[in-house]
Scaffold this motif. Structure first.
Motif, PDB file in Angstrom:
ATOM      1  N   ALA A 191      -4.943 -39.565  34.036  1.00 14.26           N
ATOM      2  CA  ALA A 191      -5.502 -38.318  33.461  1.00 14.26           C
ATOM      3  C   ALA A 191      -5.491 -37.363  34.603  1.00 14.26           C
ATOM      4  O   ALA A 191      -4.925 -36.150  34.666  1.00 14.26           O
ATOM      5  CB  ALA A 191      -6.762 -38.511  32.925  1.00 14.26           C
ATOM      6  N   GLU A 192      -6.040 -37.701  35.943  1.00 13.53           N
ATOM      7  CA  GLU A 192      -6.068 -36.707  36.912  1.00 13.53           C
ATOM      8  C   GLU A 192      -4.486 -36.249  37.319  1.00 13.53           C
ATOM      9  O   GLU A 192      -4.384 -35.045  37.650  1.00 13.53           O
ATOM     10  CB  GLU A 192      -6.620 -37.255  38.078  1.00 13.53           C
ATOM     11  CG  GLU A 192      -8.373 -37.313  37.829  1.00 13.53           C
ATOM     12  CD  GLU A 192      -9.110 -38.188  38.854  1.00 13.53           C
ATOM     13  OE1 GLU A 192     -10.422 -38.064  38.955  1.00 13.53           O
ATOM     14  OE2 GLU A 192      -8.481 -38.815  39.615  1.00 13.53           O
ATOM     15  N   ARG A 193      -3.679 -37.194  37.382  1.00  7.05           N
ATOM     16  CA  ARG A 193      -2.491 -37.100  37.815  1.00  7.05           C
ATOM     17  C   ARG A 193      -1.749 -36.100  36.980  1.00  7.05           C
ATOM     18  O   ARG A 193      -1.016 -35.178  37.341  1.00  7.05           O
ATOM     19  CB  ARG A 193      -1.579 -38.312  38.033  1.00  7.05           C
ATOM     20  CG  ARG A 193      -0.135 -38.457  38.618  1.00  7.05           C
ATOM     21  CD  ARG A 193       0.572 -39.610  38.662  1.00  7.05           C
ATOM     22  NE  ARG A 193      -0.203 -40.283  39.787  1.00  7.05           N
ATOM     23  CZ  ARG A 193      -0.796 -41.526  39.333  1.00  7.05           C
ATOM     24  NH1 ARG A 193      -1.107 -41.774  38.282  1.00  7.05           N
ATOM     25  NH2 ARG A 193      -1.260 -41.892  40.824  1.00  7.05           N
ATOM     26  N   TYR A 194      -2.033 -36.296  35.738  1.00  9.66           N
ATOM     27  CA  TYR A 194      -1.175 -35.405  34.596  1.00  9.66           C
ATOM     28  C   TYR A 194      -1.906 -34.148  34.610  1.00  9.66           C
ATOM     29  O   TYR A 194      -1.044 -33.245  34.686  1.00  9.66           O
ATOM     30  CB  TYR A 194      -1.478 -36.110  33.157  1.00  9.66           C
ATOM     31  CG  TYR A 194      -0.799 -35.180  32.292  1.00  9.66           C
ATOM     32  CD1 TYR A 194       0.452 -35.072  32.124  1.00  9.66           C
ATOM     33  CD2 TYR A 194      -1.593 -34.360  31.483  1.00  9.66           C
ATOM     34  CE1 TYR A 194       1.038 -34.147  31.032  1.00  9.66           C
ATOM     35  CE2 TYR A 194      -1.117 -33.335  30.515  1.00  9.66           C
ATOM     36  CZ  TYR A 194       0.364 -33.201  30.181  1.00  9.66           C
ATOM     37  OH  TYR A 194       0.804 -32.287  29.485  1.00  9.66           O
ATOM     38  N   VAL A 195      -3.072 -33.948  34.799  1.00 11.95           N
ATOM     39  CA  VAL A 195      -3.614 -32.458  34.892  1.00 11.95           C
ATOM     40  C   VAL A 195      -3.092 -31.643  36.107  1.00 11.95           C
ATOM     41  O   VAL A 195      -2.885 -30.544  36.111  1.00 11.95           O
ATOM     42  CB  VAL A 195      -4.962 -32.631  34.993  1.00 11.95           C
ATOM     43  CG1 VAL A 195      -5.746 -31.328  35.239  1.00 11.95           C
ATOM     44  CG2 VAL A 195      -5.633 -33.054  33.598  1.00 11.95           C
TER      45      VAL A 195
END
Length: 947
Positions: A191-195
């Motif tokens: 999730a952090e990578r996508y954001v």
């Protein structure tokens, strides 16, 4: 739409704006390169024309899924939709192969999965909502589910069809370029990578983040060099200013400065990695040879307390020769860019070779090329062109492009290739100069600060040696020698306290044969040596070669140790004249001249050499002979380091192993934490191979690594030390204390405390571990303490802090839970499971890299999914190493399965013939081959199309 991120403070926000502006200059070059490709532009124009229709269709079945959740219907409609022409054809793999595996994995929890997907398909209005959606689906599927990295791909694909929003698609690997460049954080969740990816894409292409997505995809498909962004010189300028606040042995002026310097160093290394990747094939075409990339260190030295770098360079090593391996280097610094040929790195003692090579080139430098002087790594601006004059130091010849001549140009790669063509005639000359010399590059006072901080000195073990000297000195006083104690004398000369004298079997035999008169003679010899009148050198010569044949001749190292113990104000604990740690080698490291040996006796040579070394060292560490000797040893080890300070060997190991660099760095961090780790998992998952490759990256010198394999008969005596029989000179059997592999490596580590030593213990769980380790269990945790071991009751033994252990453990034979708890808590334990973590997808990556049948990886994954369900756990899966063969055709695959895999499964399913029948090769191939082949073909097409 209120799309927001957590609000940083004003300083962080200003720093972020500065970084984004700099990064945008590089991204603009990527975009210009992509838009100059007519095939790329034409393809996307055609796809864009179909996008409105495809988006409308997607919104319909997404709405249906949110109203009436039915994952099977959703999957079917997704597959049908993705198969149509348009910009979303890469979704076929998700719908046809990945999503059905997720559904099967969640059997029994289907309603939970459907509810999670229905909620997550709503287009987010903020980063927080996007994060929550991805995490919800992850938690619902569970950590053991198939390839969780595809969850952001599926959700972002669905969100991207909402034309009123601005959510780019993150395909697997789609953020790799941004992460390589240091523009995204490390250790990110999915999730952090996508954001983070979305944040960058929106910054680079406001309102059109899908453009950034396409540009990155293009770079992945066509890794052509895009040039250096116009803002890169500003990045090196800021890094140089921070570098000026660093003090050796102390650190940066402020913690914020160090954190910022680390961030800039990661960005600089990222640019070097991107340059390496995008220019590699072009330069191989120019040179006509295979080039080896090196990885860049983020610090100026290999130590953890060194300053962060403020430059960036990429080096491709040419094939090695007897004179070293020259390299092609593209070097970005504070004041310009250099493209040139650098002489091969052979350690800090290669200055004479560089001088000879520079002198030769000085007389024959091709027109259009110039010397570029390389300043020490402590400099904030390392390069300065010097024309046709070689000014000493490393030899670097090429072309210089002062800022801004080489930045902001997508055609700069042509300049690099042309320069390399002109450099090629110099390669043979660089290989031919092979003169070596020695020297010290830094002032001793600066080196001492580093020694005190990094070794560090004094440590508890140093205090132990100093205390032992005081104890031994009392036994060597004239009154004590009058009542000579042979046992104490043997402790002094045979043990490692206050320095080792090595082996001396002849002297040992003479001592064993002494009668009462012989002991009296030896006492008289020692008293004269240590306390007699006259010149020290004459007394030393007399002890080495006594005129009375009944007297015992002492070894040189023994004589010098006795003098160092009795007279520490004059003699250093450096006992040998020659050899790796002798006075001659120390004199070279300290730039101390010694007299010609043939003109002097051995005693005179030892005295003069010791006096000159002491005169050099005494002002640095007054009245501390042990510290002076340790500093000199440290200088020797620093000079002979086998690690090129410009290379990042951990990154190179990760590339060779086809695992994420962060995983290798995680192992490094865990090993530095507890000093020992265990790799555990099913057989064939590459544990031993990983251990050996990682150990080689941590310590390239094979003499400082050891590997042992435990088995049920392994004992304490085998592993550490114990008495072993041998025949003496008369043919009689005697027992001697013989060191095992651990004692030998520990001894080597103690004499070289500044470099890591690594022991690999393969199959660590096969032995009776409490019996093998004994009291050493205590030392695994308490490295700064000593214990009296079974065979050293009068001399403490300590495991050096620079000795690391890597154990491997096959969990198919014995679960890690069964390993002795006291031992297990002293190790960090890393799982090597084929279906998750760094091993996930490894077989597919290896087969793709080696042009093998990638579909085999999908078939193995599917069988492992079944085995985990049937055997109720992950420890009996099929390892990938069975299939890592460069000639894996159908026939060989059948043999591997029939004679390697099937017998393993047969052991686990003994007595369950009906289940076992489903795991023959024919059954497995019939069940999974078609789907695995289709998924591999689809993934390959996705990679080519870039999503």
């Amino acid at each position: 739409m209120d799309v927001h991120a957590p609000q940083p403070d004003e300083a962080e926000a200003a720093q972020r704006r500065l970084d984004l502006a700099r990064w945008a200059s590089t991204f603009d070059l990527m975009r210009a390169r992509a838009e100059a490709d007519p095939v790329f532009v034409g393809s996307w124009h055609q796809l864009d024309a179909l996008a409105p229709v495809r988006c409308g269709e997607a919104r319909e079945f997404i709405a249906d899924m949110m109203r009436s959740p039915d994952v099977d219907l959703f999957t079917s409609r997704l597959e049908e939709w993705a198969a149509r022409p348009g910009p979303y054809s890469a979704a076929v793999s998700l719908a046809r192969h990945w999503l059905p595996r997720v559904v099967a994995h969640c059997e029994g929890r289907r309603s939970e999965l459907e509810a999670a997907l229905a909620w997550a398909l709503h287009t987010p209005t903020s980063y927080d909502e996007a994060t929550a959606a991805i995490r919800l689906v992850e938690e619902t599927v569970g950590g053991a589910g198939p390839d969780l990295s595809r969850i952001p791909s599926l959700l972002s694909l669905m969100w991207a069809t909402d034309t009123e929003a601005d959510w780019p698609i993150l395909w697997p690997g789609g953020s790799d370029t941004f992460q390589t460049l240091g523009w995204m954080g490390r250790h990110l969740t999915h999730a952090e990578r996508y954001v983070a990816f979305v944040d960058l894409a929106r910054a680079f292409a406001p309102g059109q983040s899908h453009i950034a997505q396409r540009v990155v995809s293009h770079l992945g498909d066509d890794p052509s060099f895009v040039g250096f962004g116009e803002a890169l010189p500003a990045l090196t300028e800021e890094a140089a200013r921070l570098h000026a606040t660093y003090t050796p042995g102390v650190g940066y002026a402020a913690a914020e400065d160090e954190a910022r310097a680390a961030s800039l160093a990661l960005q600089l290394r990222g640019h070097a990695a991107l340059v390496a990747r995008t220019l590699h094939k072009a330069l191989e075409r120019v040179t006509g040879v295979d080039l080896a990339e090196t990885s860049l260190q983020t610090r100026t030295e290999t130590t953890a307390r060194a300053a962060y770098r403020c430059d960036s360079h990429t080096t491709w090593l040419l094939p090695a020769s007897s004179g070293g391996a020259p390299g092609i280097r593209v070097w970005l610094t504070r004041s310009g860019i250099a493209v040139g040929l650098v002489s091969g790195w052979e350690g800090a003692s290669s200055s004479a070779r560089h001088e000879a090579l520079g002198t030769r080139l000085d007389d024959d430098l091709p027109e259009g090329l110039e010397f570029i002087h390389v300043a020490p790594s402590s400099s904030s601006d390392r390069l300065r062109p010097t024309g046709d004059t070689y000014e000493g130091g490393d030899v670097f010849v090429g072309c210089w492009f002062p800022h801004p001549k080489g930045v902001g140009r997508i055609d700069f790669g042509d300049e690099i290739e042309e320069t390399v063509r002109r450099l090629m005639p110099l390669v043979d000359m660089m290989r031919g100069a092979d003169t070596r010399g020695a020297g010290v590059d830094e002032e001793l006072a600066v080196a001492l600060r580093t020694f005190l901080a990094e070794r560090p000195y004094p440590a508890e073990r140093d205090q132990w040696h100093i205390e032992r000297r005081r104890e031994f000195a009392a036994s060597l006083e004239p009154e004590a020698l009058a009542a000579f104690d042979l046992t104490t004398f043997r402790r002094i000369i045979a043990g490692g306290a206050y320095g080792s004298t090595g082996t001396h079997s002849v002297l040992d035999a003479r001592l064993a044969a002494l009668d009462a008169q012989g002991l009296e003679n030896l006492s008289r010899t020692l008293t004269h040596l240590l306390w007699g009148e006259g010149d020290d050198a004459d007394r030393i010569d007399a002890a080495l070669a006594p005129t009375n044949s009944d007297d015992v001749a002492l070894d040189e190292s023994v004589v010098m140790k006795l003098l160092a113990i009795a007279h520490p104000h004059r003699y250093l604990p450096v006992y040998a004249m020659a050899g790796r740690d002798g006075k001659v080698a120390m004199a070279q490291a300290l730039d101390v001249s010694l007299p010609r040996r043939r003109e002097l006796s051995r005693g005179r040579l030892h005295v003069l050499a010791g006096d000159r070394l002491r005169a050099k060292l005494e002002p640095l560490l007054p009245a501390d002979p042990w510290g002076q000797a340790q500093f000199a040893h440290w200088l020797l080890r620093t000079g002979e380091s086998s690690i090129d300070p410009e290379r990042d060997l951990l990154a190179e190991a990760a590339a060779d192993l086809l695992v994420d660099e962060e995983f290798v760095r995680e192992i490094d961090g865990l090993l530095k934490d507890k000093k020992q780790v265990i790799f555990y998992g099913p057989p064939g998952t590459g544990k031993t191979f990983m251990a050996q490759r990682f150990a080689a990256a941590l310590q390239p010198d094979p003499a400082k690594r050891a590997i042992v394999q435990f088995h049920p008969s392994t004992s304490y005596e085998d592993f550490f030390e114990g008495y072993r029989p041998r025949l003496d000179a008369g043919g009689a059997m005697v027992y001697e204390l013989r060191k095992g592999p651990l004692a030998l490596l520990a001894e080597a580590a103690e004499t070289d405390p500044t470099t890591p030593h690594v022991m690999i213990i393969d199959e660590i769980n096969r032995a009776n571990l409490p019996r093998v380790f004994g009291e050493l269990l205590f030392l695994l945790e308490y490295r700064s303490h000593s214990v009296m071991t079974s065979y050293r009751p009068d001399e403490g033994f300590q495991l050096p802090a620079n000795l690391y252990f890597i154990g491997t453990m096959n969990t198919a034979d014995r679960s890690i839970a069964l390993v002795d708890a006291a031992l297990r808590r002293r190790f960090h334990c890393l799982p090597f499971m084929p279906h998750e973590g760094p091993m996930e997808g490894l077989l597919a990556r290896w087969l793709a890299k080696n042009d093998g049948p990638v579909w085999v990886a999908g078939l193995v994954d599917r069988v492992n999914d079944e085995l985990r369900q049937i055997l109720r756990g992950p420890h009996l899966q099929i390892g990938h190493s069975h299939f890592m063969s460069t000639d894996l055709d159908d026939e060989k695959l059948r043999r591997v399965w029939q004679y390697g895999i099937y017998p393993f499964i047969e052991d686990q399913l003994y007595g369950r013939e009906d289940v076992l029948a489903t795991f023959t090769w024919d059954a497995v191939e019939a069940r999974h081959s078609e789907a695995a082949r289709a998924e591999a073909a689809s993934d390959s097409a996705t990679a080519r199309d870039g999503g």
